[in-house]
Scaffold this motif. Structure first.
Motif, PDB file in Angstrom:
ATOM      1  N   GLU A  29      22.065  65.385  27.828  1.00  0.00           N
ATOM      2  CA  GLU A  29      21.544  66.052  29.420  1.00  0.00           C
ATOM      3  C   GLU A  29      20.563  65.221  30.098  1.00  0.00           C
ATOM      4  OE1 GLU A  29      22.740  68.789  30.977  1.00  0.00           O
ATOM      5  OE2 GLU A  29      24.466  68.997  29.607  1.00  0.00           O
ATOM      6  N   ARG A  30      19.798  64.762  29.432  1.00  0.00           N
ATOM      7  CA  ARG A  30      18.582  63.705  29.743  1.00  0.00           C
ATOM      8  C   ARG A  30      19.248  62.377  30.369  1.00  0.00           C
ATOM      9  NH1 ARG A  30      15.039  66.046  25.807  1.00  0.00           N
ATOM     10  NH2 ARG A  30      15.433  64.353  24.529  1.00  0.00           N
ATOM     11  N   VAL A  31      20.151  62.024  29.270  1.00  0.00           N
ATOM     12  CA  VAL A  31      20.915  60.621  29.917  1.00  0.00           C
ATOM     13  C   VAL A  31      21.627  60.824  31.056  1.00  0.00           C
ATOM     14  CG1 VAL A  31      22.477  58.838  28.947  1.00  0.00           C
ATOM     15  CG2 VAL A  31      20.618  59.478  27.499  1.00  0.00           C
ATOM     16  N   GLU A  32      22.355  61.964  30.916  1.00  0.00           N
ATOM     17  CA  GLU A  32      23.223  62.291  32.011  1.00  0.00           C
ATOM     18  C   GLU A  32      22.598  62.282  33.488  1.00  0.00           C
ATOM     19  OE1 GLU A  32      26.759  65.035  32.107  1.00  0.00           O
ATOM     20  OE2 GLU A  32      25.377  66.375  33.173  1.00  0.00           O
ATOM     21  N   ALA A  33      21.302  62.986  33.211  1.00  0.00           N
ATOM     22  CA  ALA A  33      20.449  63.379  34.414  1.00  0.00           C
ATOM     23  C   ALA A  33      20.205  61.944  35.119  1.00  0.00           C
ATOM     24  CB  ALA A  33      19.448  64.320  34.289  1.00  0.00           C
ATOM     25  N   VAL A  34      19.478  61.067  34.232  1.00  0.00           N
ATOM     26  CA  VAL A  34      19.138  59.692  34.488  1.00  0.00           C
ATOM     27  C   VAL A  34      20.085  59.026  35.340  1.00  0.00           C
ATOM     28  CG1 VAL A  34      18.381  57.503  33.622  1.00  0.00           C
ATOM     29  CG2 VAL A  34      17.234  59.771  32.931  1.00  0.00           C
ATOM     30  N   HIS A  35      21.198  58.739  34.657  1.00  0.00           N
ATOM     31  CA  HIS A  35      22.430  58.111  35.309  1.00  0.00           C
ATOM     32  C   HIS A  35      23.110  58.659  36.606  1.00  0.00           C
ATOM     33  CE1 HIS A  35      22.125  54.975  32.405  1.00  0.00           C
ATOM     34  NE2 HIS A  35      21.897  55.839  31.712  1.00  0.00           N
ATOM     35  N   VAL A  36      23.101  60.040  36.683  1.00  0.00           N
ATOM     36  CA  VAL A  36      23.407  60.703  37.846  1.00  0.00           C
ATOM     37  C   VAL A  36      22.384  60.232  39.140  1.00  0.00           C
ATOM     38  CG1 VAL A  36      23.815  62.841  39.236  1.00  0.00           C
ATOM     39  CG2 VAL A  36      24.609  62.564  36.962  1.00  0.00           C
ATOM     40  N   SER A  45      29.135  58.711  45.920  1.00  0.00           N
ATOM     41  CA  SER A  45      29.306  60.086  46.245  1.00  0.00           C
ATOM     42  C   SER A  45      29.484  61.058  44.976  1.00  0.00           C
ATOM     43  CB  SER A  45      30.538  60.316  46.893  1.00  0.00           C
ATOM     44  OG  SER A  45      31.724  59.701  45.957  1.00  0.00           O
ATOM     45  N   TRP A  46      29.395  62.262  45.249  1.00  0.00           N
ATOM     46  CA  TRP A  46      29.431  63.305  44.330  1.00  0.00           C
ATOM     47  C   TRP A  46      30.849  63.213  43.686  1.00  0.00           C
ATOM     48  CZ3 TRP A  46      24.966  64.698  42.327  1.00  0.00           C
ATOM     49  CH2 TRP A  46      23.978  64.824  43.044  1.00  0.00           C
ATOM     50  N   GLU A  47      31.760  62.871  44.484  1.00  0.00           N
ATOM     51  CA  GLU A  47      32.996  62.510  43.967  1.00  0.00           C
ATOM     52  C   GLU A  47      33.192  61.676  42.785  1.00  0.00           C
ATOM     53  OE1 GLU A  47      37.814  62.529  45.288  1.00  0.00           O
ATOM     54  OE2 GLU A  47      36.180  62.274  46.829  1.00  0.00           O
ATOM     55  N   GLN A  48      32.728  60.376  43.285  1.00  0.00           N
ATOM     56  CA  GLN A  48      32.756  59.463  42.253  1.00  0.00           C
ATOM     57  C   GLN A  48      31.949  59.657  40.977  1.00  0.00           C
ATOM     58  OE1 GLN A  48      30.695  56.595  45.225  1.00  0.00           O
ATOM     59  NE2 GLN A  48      32.399  55.143  44.653  1.00  0.00           N
ATOM     60  N   ILE A  49      30.961  60.511  41.264  1.00  0.00           N
ATOM     61  CA  ILE A  49      30.104  60.677  39.863  1.00  0.00           C
ATOM     62  C   ILE A  49      30.843  61.493  38.884  1.00  0.00           C
ATOM     63  CG2 ILE A  49      27.823  61.920  39.087  1.00  0.00           C
ATOM     64  CD1 ILE A  49      26.614  60.773  41.643  1.00  0.00           C
ATOM     65  N   GLY A  50      31.414  62.525  39.718  1.00  0.00           N
ATOM     66  CA  GLY A  50      32.410  63.513  39.012  1.00  0.00           C
ATOM     67  C   GLY A  50      33.521  62.966  38.115  1.00  0.00           C
ATOM     68  N   ALA A  62      26.767  70.934  41.973  1.00  0.00           N
ATOM     69  CA  ALA A  62      25.891  72.085  41.799  1.00  0.00           C
ATOM     70  C   ALA A  62      24.927  72.079  40.547  1.00  0.00           C
ATOM     71  CB  ALA A  62      27.131  73.149  41.063  1.00  0.00           C
ATOM     72  N   LYS A  63      25.041  71.141  39.600  1.00  0.00           N
ATOM     73  CA  LYS A  63      23.891  70.952  38.509  1.00  0.00           C
ATOM     74  C   LYS A  63      22.912  69.998  39.135  1.00  0.00           C
ATOM     75  CE  LYS A  63      24.223  69.447  33.795  1.00  0.00           C
ATOM     76  NZ  LYS A  63      24.905  69.093  32.571  1.00  0.00           N
ATOM     77  N   TYR A  64      23.336  69.138  40.171  1.00  0.00           N
ATOM     78  CA  TYR A  64      22.338  67.981  40.299  1.00  0.00           C
ATOM     79  C   TYR A  64      21.966  67.795  41.767  1.00  0.00           C
ATOM     80  CZ  TYR A  64      23.084  66.360  35.614  1.00  0.00           C
ATOM     81  OH  TYR A  64      23.078  66.017  34.169  1.00  0.00           O
ATOM     82  N   GLY A  65      22.660  68.751  42.401  1.00  0.00           N
ATOM     83  CA  GLY A  65      22.502  68.467  44.027  1.00  0.00           C
ATOM     84  C   GLY A  65      21.081  68.751  44.576  1.00  0.00           C
ATOM     85  N   LYS A  66      20.399  69.791  43.975  1.00  0.00           N
ATOM     86  CA  LYS A  66      19.153  70.500  44.450  1.00  0.00           C
ATOM     87  C   LYS A  66      18.297  69.374  43.868  1.00  0.00           C
ATOM     88  CE  LYS A  66      19.481  75.532  44.369  1.00  0.00           C
ATOM     89  NZ  LYS A  66      20.736  75.537  44.767  1.00  0.00           N
ATOM     90  N   ARG A  67      18.403  68.431  42.919  1.00  0.00           N
ATOM     91  CA  ARG A  67      17.262  67.398  42.541  1.00  0.00           C
ATOM     92  C   ARG A  67      17.576  66.201  43.506  1.00  0.00           C
ATOM     93  NH1 ARG A  67      18.741  67.256  36.051  1.00  0.00           N
ATOM     94  NH2 ARG A  67      18.877  69.353  35.707  1.00  0.00           N
TER      95      ARG A  67
END
Length: 71
Positions: A29-36, A45-50, A62-67
């Motif tokens: 989860e931490r590694v994903e958050a850093v790379h997002v 874009s969110w589409e590219q990341i997804g 939904a998971k990272y948008g507020k950050r």
């Protein structure tokens, strides 16, 4: 490349194995958050990341948008 032997993951104590799984989940989860965050800073874009994560644009947003408000 060496082959993966799942027998190396066995333990006689389920608590040990489950703690290890929990630790791996938290690390992932931490590694994903850093790379997002890095992808967003790079203009992805969110589409590219997804697509890169194998999930929908909506779920990653939904998971990272507020950050993302500081980008």
């Amino acid at each position: 490349m060496t082959s993966f032997d799942p027998e190396h993951l066995r333990t006689t104590d389920p608590a040990t194995g489950l703690r290890a799984v929990g630790a791996l989940h938290r690390l992932a989860e931490r590694v994903e958050a850093v790379h997002v965050a890095e992808a967003r800073k790079a203009g992805w874009s969110w589409e590219q990341i997804g697509d890169a994560l194998g999930v929908t644009r909506q779920s990653v947003h939904a998971k990272y948008g507020k950050r993302d408000s500081g980008v």
